[in-house]
Design an enzyme around this catalytic site. Sequence first.
Site, PDB file in Angstrom:
ATOM      1  N   LEU A 130      10.146 -39.078 -23.500  1.00  0.00           N
ATOM      2  CA  LEU A 130       9.869 -39.105 -24.940  1.00  0.00           C
ATOM      3  C   LEU A 130      10.294 -40.440 -25.536  1.00  0.00           C
ATOM      4  O   LEU A 130       9.648 -40.977 -26.437  1.00  0.00           O
ATOM      5  CB  LEU A 130      10.612 -37.962 -25.629  1.00  0.00           C
ATOM      6  CG  LEU A 130      10.469 -37.844 -27.148  1.00  0.00           C
ATOM      7  CD1 LEU A 130       9.030 -37.497 -27.511  1.00  0.00           C
ATOM      8  CD2 LEU A 130      11.434 -36.790 -27.689  1.00  0.00           C
ATOM      9  N   ALA A 136      19.988 -44.967 -21.515  1.00  0.00           N
ATOM     10  CA  ALA A 136      19.451 -43.702 -21.006  1.00  0.00           C
ATOM     11  C   ALA A 136      18.011 -43.524 -21.477  1.00  0.00           C
ATOM     12  O   ALA A 136      17.506 -44.300 -22.296  1.00  0.00           O
ATOM     13  CB  ALA A 136      20.314 -42.545 -21.503  1.00  0.00           C
ATOM     14  N   GLN A 137      17.348 -42.502 -20.921  1.00  0.00           N
ATOM     15  CA  GLN A 137      16.038 -42.127 -21.425  1.00  0.00           C
ATOM     16  C   GLN A 137      16.008 -40.629 -21.690  1.00  0.00           C
ATOM     17  O   GLN A 137      16.839 -39.874 -21.177  1.00  0.00           O
ATOM     18  CB  GLN A 137      14.920 -42.533 -20.481  1.00  0.00           C
ATOM     19  CG  GLN A 137      14.803 -41.793 -19.184  1.00  0.00           C
ATOM     20  CD  GLN A 137      13.690 -42.378 -18.305  1.00  0.00           C
ATOM     21  OE1 GLN A 137      13.412 -43.585 -18.317  1.00  0.00           O
ATOM     22  NE2 GLN A 137      13.046 -41.525 -17.520  1.00  0.00           N
ATOM     23  N   ASP A 287      25.761 -46.584 -34.541  1.00  0.00           N
ATOM     24  CA  ASP A 287      24.557 -47.111 -33.888  1.00  0.00           C
ATOM     25  C   ASP A 287      23.330 -46.640 -34.661  1.00  0.00           C
ATOM     26  O   ASP A 287      22.395 -46.064 -34.102  1.00  0.00           O
ATOM     27  CB  ASP A 287      24.506 -46.628 -32.437  1.00  0.00           C
ATOM     28  CG  ASP A 287      23.552 -47.463 -31.585  1.00  0.00           C
ATOM     29  OD1 ASP A 287      23.200 -48.580 -32.014  1.00  0.00           O
ATOM     30  OD2 ASP A 287      23.159 -47.004 -30.498  1.00  0.00           O
TER      31      ASP A 287
END
Length: 522
Positions: A130, A136-137, A287
């Site tokens: 997504l 990370a993914q 963030d």
Amino acid sequence: MIRPKTFLRLIHINWVMIFHGLDEIVLKTPLFRPIRYLALLSPSYWLRNNRDPRGVRIRRTLEDLGPIYVKFGQTLSTRKDLLPDDIAEELVKLQDKVPPFSAELARKIIEQQLGMSISEAFAEFGSEPLASASIAQVHTATLHSGEEVIVKVLRPDIESKIHSDVALLHELAKLGEKFWSDARRLRAIDIVTEFEKTILDELDLVREAANASAIRSNFKNSDMLYIPEIHWPLTRRKVLVMERVRGIPVGDIQALREGNADFKLLAERGVEIFFTQVFRDNFFHADMHPGNIFVELPAKYLAVDFGIVGSLSDTDQRYLAENFLAFFNHDYRRVAKMHIESGWVAENTRVEEFEAAIRSVCEPIFEKPLKDISFGLLLLRLFQTARRFDMVVQPQLVLLQKTLLNIEGLGRQLYPDLDLWQTAKPFLENWFKQRIGPTAKIKEFLGKIPEITEQLPEFPNLILHALQSTAQVQQQLQLQNKEIILLRKQLKKNNFNHFWAVVSGSLIISAALLLQNWLHLH
């Protein structure tokens, strides 16, 4: 001495920059323009076939160099006012469009971490990521209960890459502090150490899940901000499973317009959320780039990715609040005094001179909306002022400064007419009343009543002990008084004896002289 591994990494960085043609861009800057013809001596100049636009080349360079450089690009992407449009548009892609790793590898990591197969953990699992970021993914999935979730998977071998780059940053910081006075003033080594701690924390997804749960609790039932729920049974160090939320990316201004979003309220709420997290909760999402923020129409934020969070000590928190209020009230003398008292500038700095310098930087930006403020020029002037007065950078505040820049950049995108100062000022004034006013002192006392109640049974013993201690002290004082009286008597006696000894001696000497004279005459 630079380690061989670090030196090789430095060579690799230079090679990647040359490969993507960034040497050509660097040599076109005013600083290097006098020596730009040296590029003709580089083999890459003649062999280079890459004619992509500069923004694309910069983005690809950061992607190839790894997560730390991608983070740097993400931070820059939030400040489109400081960048040319072509570069800003490419850096935005770093927020959630970093090249992904394979779905097979993601499945393998998930199964290793959970100790079960994908089919046992999830009813459905999406192979296509997504989103894909530097650390990370994210994949979509459905639990056996039917609930839609996202599955965040740490990139393989990410830790070794980060440790390598952090080691390089440490070496560069050491060299900088050794040979460059500004690096010592900026406390380069401390800043790198703080950055290392922050980015290494991102590698533990259990820690990120705990951060998300804490902020979710702080904003429970809030109409400003929603934090997804964590699914703890399926969360591990390299895998995080979280409720899937749907919203419009905050950076998609066109979609927000089509959905009739309340841009003014969104901008004001963004500022309020920031100050609430920093001063009420002392725990803030650090963030907040557009890839991590979504909007539920008309004006509610949905936040994800809590790998980087920040907090302040009580001293820093109160000091910053006082500084903000002094700025908002144009009380630059107070700001100057606080900087000197805190040791951020030398104690021999003249208050009047420092006050005038701060006034000349800040006064032109007040009473102006964001669209009329050149923050690039403001930052440049602030750096010049800091350098002039040898102002020491506070590493513990770097995350806060980064987040404030993100918030300001977000506000500029959503509602350029926002008055940042007037939006924040009432919140800080109210915070001071709650923390320092009479009501706050009463609440503080009431809050200590349970502790006092627990200690009530010990009060008789404490009182007896205090009385015994007092009696012992009195006895010691009485003994000391007696000793002093005896000493005084002894001194008086010694003085009296000394007096008669002197008188007697004088009489004897006088008699001897008279006798000598008499004998001399007769």
